[in-house]
Write an enzyme that holds these catalytic residues in place. Structure first.
Site, PDB file in Angstrom:
ATOM      1  N   SER A 106      23.728  -6.253  22.879  1.00 17.62           N
ATOM      2  CA  SER A 106      23.799  -7.211  21.773  1.00 17.62           C
ATOM      3  C   SER A 106      25.142  -7.938  21.798  1.00 17.62           C
ATOM      4  CB  SER A 106      23.654  -6.480  20.434  1.00 17.62           C
ATOM      5  OG  SER A 106      23.913  -7.346  19.345  1.00 17.62           O
ATOM      6  N   TYR A 153      26.039   0.393  14.814  1.00 13.78           N
ATOM      7  CA  TYR A 153      25.279  -0.443  15.745  1.00 13.78           C
ATOM      8  C   TYR A 153      26.209  -1.179  16.703  1.00 13.78           C
ATOM      9  CZ  TYR A 153      22.158  -4.104  17.463  1.00 13.78           C
ATOM     10  OH  TYR A 153      21.442  -4.948  18.273  1.00 13.78           O
TER      11      TYR A 153
END
Length: 262
Positions: A152, A166
């Protein structure tokens, strides 16, 4: 060096974790439509079954599924054993399954770190380790097997949202992928990361519903990612065209990382 041979993935055996929904589904569809045999892995057997029916209706390649709850460590061994039984080898592993947890800093819990880092980082290593013999079985010096880790842009930048575990897990995944590239390249296995920007997925659903215009306005290309974008990148990395790419992190984000902000 024609495109038909450079980007050919016909007949390749592909495992996509979390391949029934979101980005994983986009990737699975791209491989099936280009002649690969795709095994989807998820804990949601009903979603997997439905996805495979829809993918098999597209023709050319084919799709099957192996149910596995990757939150549970013991499911890793079962998944690898079942894949060996059904396919005997593995050309491409796409580590796509992931989890997120958003909560304000002052109340961000320990449970978030355990849940997110286990799935997003620890299980990626463990699954890769478990299927390495299958990757080696398919690999040659001129046609290496491939590991594609779905990372990501939030592992490359500081996100606006309070998703501490995350972001840390994806930054860790990016570096783990490079470490694997060094160790497994010697076994004719490449390891690369796709650092995804915003795509339509379950994880992004609420954010896009509220902030899609703002998000697209901050991306130089002015849109979120499409299925063709992520599937095409995976096909490139899995084909002859991507055979010499090893240890790379590809930002698939429309330029959000390099967009100027006043």
């Amino acid at each position: 060096m024609e495109n038909t041979s450079l980007f050919d993935v016909t007949g390749k055996i592909v495992l996509v974790t979390g391949g029934a929904k979101g980005i994983g589904r986009m990737i699975s569809q791209g491989f099936v439509q280009n002649g690969a045999t795709v095994y989807i892995s998820s804990r949601d057997a009903k979603a997997c079954d439905q996805a495979c029916k829809e993918l098999n209706a597209l023709g050319k390649g084919k799709a099957d599924f192996i149910t596995a709850d990757l939150y549970k460590e013991e499911e890793i061994t079962k998944l690898a054993a079942e894949l060996k039984k059904r396919a005997g080898k593995l050309d491409v592993l796409v580590n796509n399954s992931g989890s997120n947890w958003g909560e304000p800093y002052d109340t961000y819990p320990s449970a978030a770190w355990d849940r997110v880092l286990n799935l997003n980082l620890k299980r990626v290593f463990q699954l890769t380790q478990a299927v390495t013999p299958l990757l080696e079985e398919a690999a040659t010096s001129t046609s290496p097997s491939r590991i594609i880790n779905i990372g990501s842009v939030d592992g490359l930048r500081v996100p606006a949202l309070e998703t501490f575990a995350y972001s840390a897990s994806k930054a860790g995944l990016h570096h783990l992928s490079r470490v694997l590239a060094s160790h497994l390249g010697k076994r004719n296995i490449t390891s690369n990361t796709i650092a995804c920007g915003p795509f339509q997925s379950k994880m992004m659903k609420a954010t896009l519903e509220q902030f899609k215009d703002v998000i697209e306005g901050s991306i130089p290309l002015g849109r979120i990612g499409s299925p063709e974008d992520v599937a095409g990148t995976c096909i490139w990395l899995s084909s002859r065209a991507g055979a010499y790419v090893n240890g790379a992190t590809v930002a698939l984000d429309g330029g959000s990382l390099v967009g100027s902000k006043l």
